[in-house]
Design a protein around this motif. Structure first.
Motif, PDB file in Angstrom:
ATOM      1  N   THR A  71       0.839  -1.209   0.000  1.00  0.00           N
ATOM      2  CA  THR A  71       0.000   0.000   0.000  1.00  0.00           C
ATOM      3  C   THR A  71       0.867   1.250   0.000  1.00  0.00           C
ATOM      4  O   THR A  71       0.621   2.192  -0.762  1.00  0.00           O
ATOM      5  CB  THR A  71      -0.927   0.012   1.229  1.00  0.00           C
ATOM      6  N   VAL A  72       1.904   1.259   0.837  1.00  0.00           N
ATOM      7  CA  VAL A  72       2.804   2.409   0.890  1.00  0.00           C
ATOM      8  C   VAL A  72       3.546   2.568  -0.434  1.00  0.00           C
ATOM      9  O   VAL A  72       3.672   3.675  -0.971  1.00  0.00           O
ATOM     10  CB  VAL A  72       3.803   2.261   2.061  1.00  0.00           C
ATOM     11  N   THR A  73       4.037   1.452  -0.981  1.00  0.00           N
ATOM     12  CA  THR A  73       4.769   1.509  -2.252  1.00  0.00           C
ATOM     13  C   THR A  73       3.881   2.010  -3.387  1.00  0.00           C
ATOM     14  O   THR A  73       4.300   2.851  -4.191  1.00  0.00           O
ATOM     15  CB  THR A  73       5.325   0.123  -2.610  1.00  0.00           C
ATOM     16  N   PHE A 127       1.206   3.850  -3.092  1.00  0.00           N
ATOM     17  CA  PHE A 127       0.902   5.259  -2.857  1.00  0.00           C
ATOM     18  C   PHE A 127       2.068   6.136  -3.307  1.00  0.00           C
ATOM     19  O   PHE A 127       1.861   7.183  -3.945  1.00  0.00           O
ATOM     20  CB  PHE A 127       0.610   5.492  -1.373  1.00  0.00           C
ATOM     21  N   GLU A 128       3.285   5.727  -2.976  1.00  0.00           N
ATOM     22  CA  GLU A 128       4.455   6.500  -3.401  1.00  0.00           C
ATOM     23  C   GLU A 128       4.602   6.485  -4.920  1.00  0.00           C
ATOM     24  O   GLU A 128       5.028   7.479  -5.524  1.00  0.00           O
ATOM     25  CB  GLU A 128       5.710   5.943  -2.727  1.00  0.00           C
ATOM     26  N   SER A 129       4.241   5.370  -5.548  1.00  0.00           N
ATOM     27  CA  SER A 129       4.263   5.305  -7.012  1.00  0.00           C
ATOM     28  C   SER A 129       3.212   6.247  -7.599  1.00  0.00           C
ATOM     29  O   SER A 129       3.456   6.919  -8.621  1.00  0.00           O
ATOM     30  CB  SER A 129       4.003   3.874  -7.483  1.00  0.00           C
ATOM     31  N   TYR A 130       2.048   6.314  -6.962  1.00  0.00           N
ATOM     32  CA  TYR A 130       0.996   7.238  -7.393  1.00  0.00           C
ATOM     33  C   TYR A 130       1.486   8.683  -7.319  1.00  0.00           C
ATOM     34  O   TYR A 130       1.236   9.482  -8.227  1.00  0.00           O
ATOM     35  CB  TYR A 130      -0.244   7.036  -6.520  1.00  0.00           C
ATOM     36  N   LEU A 131       2.216   9.008  -6.250  1.00  0.00           N
ATOM     37  CA  LEU A 131       2.760  10.364  -6.126  1.00  0.00           C
ATOM     38  C   LEU A 131       3.737  10.665  -7.256  1.00  0.00           C
ATOM     39  O   LEU A 131       3.756  11.781  -7.795  1.00  0.00           O
ATOM     40  CB  LEU A 131       3.453  10.527  -4.774  1.00  0.00           C
ATOM     41  N   ARG A 161       1.815  11.440 -10.298  1.00  0.00           N
ATOM     42  CA  ARG A 161       1.261  12.796 -10.228  1.00  0.00           C
ATOM     43  C   ARG A 161       2.314  13.833 -10.618  1.00  0.00           C
ATOM     44  O   ARG A 161       2.013  14.836 -11.270  1.00  0.00           O
ATOM     45  CB  ARG A 161       0.777  13.108  -8.806  1.00  0.00           C
ATOM     46  N   PRO A 176       2.976   1.492   7.797  1.00  0.00           N
ATOM     47  CA  PRO A 176       2.044   2.570   7.422  1.00  0.00           C
ATOM     48  C   PRO A 176       2.094   3.748   8.372  1.00  0.00           C
ATOM     49  O   PRO A 176       1.975   4.902   7.953  1.00  0.00           O
ATOM     50  CB  PRO A 176       0.677   1.875   7.444  1.00  0.00           C
ATOM     51  N   TYR A 219       2.979  15.470  -3.711  1.00  0.00           N
ATOM     52  CA  TYR A 219       4.311  14.866  -3.817  1.00  0.00           C
ATOM     53  C   TYR A 219       5.288  15.599  -2.902  1.00  0.00           C
ATOM     54  O   TYR A 219       6.084  14.984  -2.184  1.00  0.00           O
ATOM     55  CB  TYR A 219       4.781  14.939  -5.270  1.00  0.00           C
ATOM     56  N   TYR A 277       4.782  14.918   0.889  1.00  0.00           N
ATOM     57  CA  TYR A 277       5.234  13.594   1.331  1.00  0.00           C
ATOM     58  C   TYR A 277       6.751  13.469   1.317  1.00  0.00           C
ATOM     59  O   TYR A 277       7.343  12.861   2.215  1.00  0.00           O
ATOM     60  CB  TYR A 277       4.622  12.519   0.431  1.00  0.00           C
TER      61      TYR A 277
END
Length: 461
Positions: A35-37, A39-43, A46, A369, A433, A436
């Motif tokens: 989930t963290v990975t 999310f960071e990929s989503y950032l 973006r 998390p 981005y 975070y």
């Protein structure tokens, strides 16, 4: 002290289920880490479209040339692509190690290695040290090609890399050696405190870790740093006079002023200070002195001294200690939890008496998390400190009654622009981005703030 232990005991009573309930912790850790990975990929996704913009923000257009802007966009795009691949690749490796019992295998391998030297299972601390370094070395090998690519392809392509293959290997071996020389006694003392203090280890461990941090403040510049870089006293001249004069006026306890050969490895530039409260050392990268004028370097150091003036390092250390205390307060419930180790493929004999180092490692994975959220808060605090340090530089004229420092804000602004241009730093940044990942405000934000600080000063006059 009794009040502290009573509070910690109450926390453990609320977490008592950890020691008895057959929770599938492996599944949760896999889910948390992915989930963290993701999310960071989503950032990153973006942020990525911003590297296709063809001109800098309007507020920076007069400061950054089109050629420099295009170079920074290409560098940012290449770094983002590499970061996305690295993140997903590293997560796949970590997930596979977790799924197929890598940590249980490392513990068994450490026991086998010690057994060949006549040491049995009673030597938990010694086995924990062998386990830690076996795990560290083996887990770092799959990602070693990423470091090679980053250094010799990515950084080389954009003109930053100065590292030779020989220096790269030398740095790698030195890093492993330092990790063992310092890590082994630290880990031994860390684990001994658990054995000696029992479940009342928290205050004793906190005291030990704070003491270790102070020891490292002394060891790093005198023993570790010289293994990688050469620090030489800054030569006499305008810059030295400016820095010593500024430090003297602010009563900054400057003991040594160094130049460091950062250009030995990279074209990136920086400056920082370190030391004990009564004895500070300032280090300036040779690349910074090559890229900026003495009055601009002085402004960068005025910003750094703002951190000292407002006790930012001390405040950050206090926050980190609260963070560490919170983690340690939760740990005893996981320290005595056989189901935790069983869910990660450890045999019943090991899980029945969980080794401290293994329980602590798995406990840290469970906190993944929470640590991601905490990093956002820490970045917010850090950015606030950066604002304060910038304002400090702008207000030096008022603090010191020095007419020569009237333009300190302008000088700092020019220095920040130079640093961003020479380092090919990104000027278009997605807000989420940045929240975070970034411990510093963006260049646009800092320049606007500097203009605002100076406008307020002008109104007062």
């Amino acid at each position: 002290m009794d009040f502290l232990h009573s509070g910690l005991a109450a926390i453990q009573r609320h977490l008592a289920f950890v020691a008895v309930d057959p929770i599938d912790w492996k599944f949760y850790v896999q889910a948390f880490s992915w989930t963290v990975t993701l999310f960071e990929s989503y950032l990153l996704l973006r942020q990525y479209p911003l590297y296709s913009k063809t001109s800098p923000p309007e507020s920076l257009a007069r400061h950054i040339g089109q050629e420099d802007f295009e170079k920074s966009q290409k560098y940012g795009k290449d770094k983002a692509q590499f970061a996305l691949f690295s993140k997903l690749f590293s997560q796949c490796i970590d997930s596979a190690m977790l799924q197929y019992g890598f940590y249980a295998w490392c513990w068994k391998a450490a026991g086998s290695i010690l057994g060949k030297f006549g040491y049995g299972g009673d030597y938990e601390i010694l086995q924990s040290i062998v386990f830690s370094f076996t795990m560290y070395l083996l887990s770092s090998l799959p990602t070693l090609p990423l470091s090679v690519y980053s250094t010799f392809v990515l950084e080389e392509r954009h003109g930053f890399n100065k590292v030779t293959p020989g220096l790269f290997i030398s740095d790698l071996l030195k890093g492993w050696l330092i990790a063992f020389v310092l890590g082994a006694p630290f880990l031994a003392a860390f684990l001994y405190i658990f054995q000696w203090a029992g479940d009342r280890f928290v205050p004793w461990l906190m005291g030990f870790m704070i003491s270790f941090q102070f020891i490292m403040v002394i060891l790093y510049p005198t023993v570790i740093q010289p293994l990688f870089n050469k620090l030489t006293p800054l030569s006499d001249g305008e810059l030295r006079s400016r820095v010593e004069g500024l430090a003297g006026k602010l009563h900054f306890p400057l003991k040594h002023l160094y130049e460091i050969d950062g250009s030995k490895r990279s074209s990136h530039s920086n400056a920082y200070f370190f030391g004990l409260p009564w004895s500070k050392h300032i280090v300036i990268f040779d690349t910074l002195m090559q890229q900026s004028k003495p009055e601009e370097v002085e402004a960068v150091l005025a910003h750094e001294l703002g951190h000292w003036y407002y006790l930012h390092p001390t405040k950050m250390m206090a926050i980190s200690q609260i963070h560490i205390f919170s983690i340690l307060a939760l740990f005893p419930a996981f320290l005595h939890a056989p189901p935790l180790l069983r869910s990660f493929d450890f045999p019943k004999a090991v899980a029945a008496r969980p080794p401290t180092i293994v329980a602590f490692l798995l406990f840290q994975m469970i906190l993944t998390p929470m640590e991601a959220f905490i990093s956002i808060g820490m970045n917010a605090v850090s950015r606030h400190f950066e604002w304060e340090a910038d304002r400090f530089a702008c207000e030096l004229q008022d603090r010191l009654k020095e007419e020569s420092m009237t333009d300190m804000g302008d000088r700092l602004g020019r220095a920040l622009i130079t640093l961003h241009v020479k380092n090919l730093s990104t000027v278009w940044v997605d807000w989420l981005y940045s929240a975070y990942h970034h411990s510093h405000p963006t260049l646009t934000e800092r320049l606007k703030a500097l203009e605002s600080f100076q406008a307020k000063r002008a109104k007062k006059e």
